[in-house]
Design a protein around this motif. Structure first.
Motif, mmCIF file in Angstrom:
data_model
loop_
_atom_site.group_PDB
_atom_site.id
_atom_site.type_symbol
_atom_site.label_atom_id
_atom_site.label_comp_id
_atom_site.label_asym_id
_atom_site.label_seq_id
_atom_site.Cartn_x
_atom_site.Cartn_y
_atom_site.Cartn_z
ATOM 1 N N GLY A 249 25.144 42.825 40.851
ATOM 2 C CA GLY A 249 25.638 43.965 41.634
ATOM 3 C C GLY A 249 27.091 44.307 41.383
ATOM 4 N N LYS B 234 27.896 45.530 36.048
ATOM 5 C CA LYS B 234 27.859 45.255 34.599
ATOM 6 C C LYS B 234 26.978 46.279 33.870
ATOM 7 N N SER B 235 25.771 46.500 34.407
ATOM 8 C CA SER B 235 24.885 47.471 33.753
ATOM 9 C C SER B 235 25.447 48.884 33.875
ATOM 10 N N THR B 236 26.035 49.163 35.019
ATOM 11 C CA THR B 236 26.682 50.473 35.211
ATOM 12 C C THR B 236 27.736 50.699 34.129
ATOM 13 N N HIS C 166 24.163 36.504 32.031
ATOM 14 C CA HIS C 166 24.353 35.517 33.098
ATOM 15 C C HIS C 166 24.426 34.112 32.517
#
Ligand SMILES: Nc1ncnc2c1ncn2[C@@H]1O[C@H](COP(=O)(O)OP(=O)(O)OP(=O)(O)O)[C@@H](O)[C@H]1O
Ligand SMILES: [Mg+2]
Length: 244
Positions: A60, A63-65, A219
């Motif tokens: 949350g 990172k993907s954003t 991760h």
């Protein structure tokens, strides 16, 4: 030991095509109905062309954003993202799509392969949007599948491949357009240790020998050790950690 990440590197003057990425004062909010959540309010960082950066951080943390912003899938609410001298945040949708096709390859945790297409058809898919002829496309696909060691599996469907092999197809597809930049979102997250090590070895080769700039979210500490730099994203800011 962690230390505050030095935000900008004014010594790194980049040629447009060198694959460097600069993120300047980027803000990103998500709006759901009347509510707005700020993921980053003022994010600044530079990744040099040819670097291999691992991004770690809590679930949350954005990172993907961030990968979606760097790859031009999403746009910042404020600030700039530059790829070399190209300001990707300001491009029109069609220019951005074209830019992405030529410059960015995405690798996903769950491979995102088309289930009804063979390995070679999956790799060829992004090339259908280019001006390459059928013959040029087939030659390109053959070369890339050989590079990732899957020539003998080229006629297999994803369901007929192991996870590690599917991820190698995913990497081959990402490489199809010969992009300078590879954005990998937990590329080993669904793999056993040996398959993960194969994929990481491949990424290291792509970085070292083919000079791909790689930004990899992970991760996995072992995966992060493959990178030259590790950045930890937490509470909307970066802390740099030396790669082990
Ligand atoms: N399309 C969206 N609309 C609204 N909120 C979103 C959207 N995408 C992400 N978010 C929110 O933004 C925050 C960051 O999400 P993101 O997916 O970037 O995190 P992450 O660091 O990749 O997490 P993980 O490690 O679990 O994959 C999360 O709180 C998430 O709920
Ligand atoms: Mg994520």
């Amino acid at each position: 030991m962690e230390e505050d990440f030095e935000m900008d590197d004014s010594n790194s003057v980049s040629a447009p095509e060198d694959g460097s990425i600069s993120i300047n004062n980027v803000r990103k909010d998500y709006r759901i109905g009347k509510n707005s959540v700020t993921i980053f309010s003022d994010l600044t960082m530079t990744i040099r062309g040819g670097d291999f950066v691992a991004i770690v951080g809590p679930s949350g943390s954005g990172k993907s954003t961030l990968l979606n912003l760097i790859g031009g899938i999403d746009r910042p609410d404020a600030g700039d993202i530059n790829f070399g001298h190209v300001r990707i945040g300001r491009m029109s949708e069609s220019a951005l799509t074209k830019w992405r096709g030529a410059n960015v390859g995405f690798v996903f945790q769950f491979y995102n392969l088309m289930p009804m297409l063979t390995a070679e058809q999956n790799v060829e898919l992004p090339l259908l949007l280019t001006s390459l002829t059928g013959r040029q496309r087939r030659e390109r696909v053959e070369t890339i599948l050989s590079l990732v060691g899957l020539t003998d599996r080229r006629k297999h469907l994803p369901s007929e491949l192991s996870g590690g092999q599917q991820q190698r197809v995913g990497i081959a597809r990402a490489l199809a357009g010969d992009p300078k930049l590879l954005l990998c979102d937990e590329p080993t997250g669904d793999l056993d240790r040996d398959s993960a090590e194969d994929v990481l070895a491949m990424l290291r080769i792509l970085n070292k020998d083919l000079c791909k700039t790689i930004v990899m979210v992970t991760h996995d500490d072992t995966a992060a050790r493959s990178a030259k730099r590790v950045l930890r994203l937490d509470k909307g800011r970066f802390v740099e950690r030396e790669a082990a």
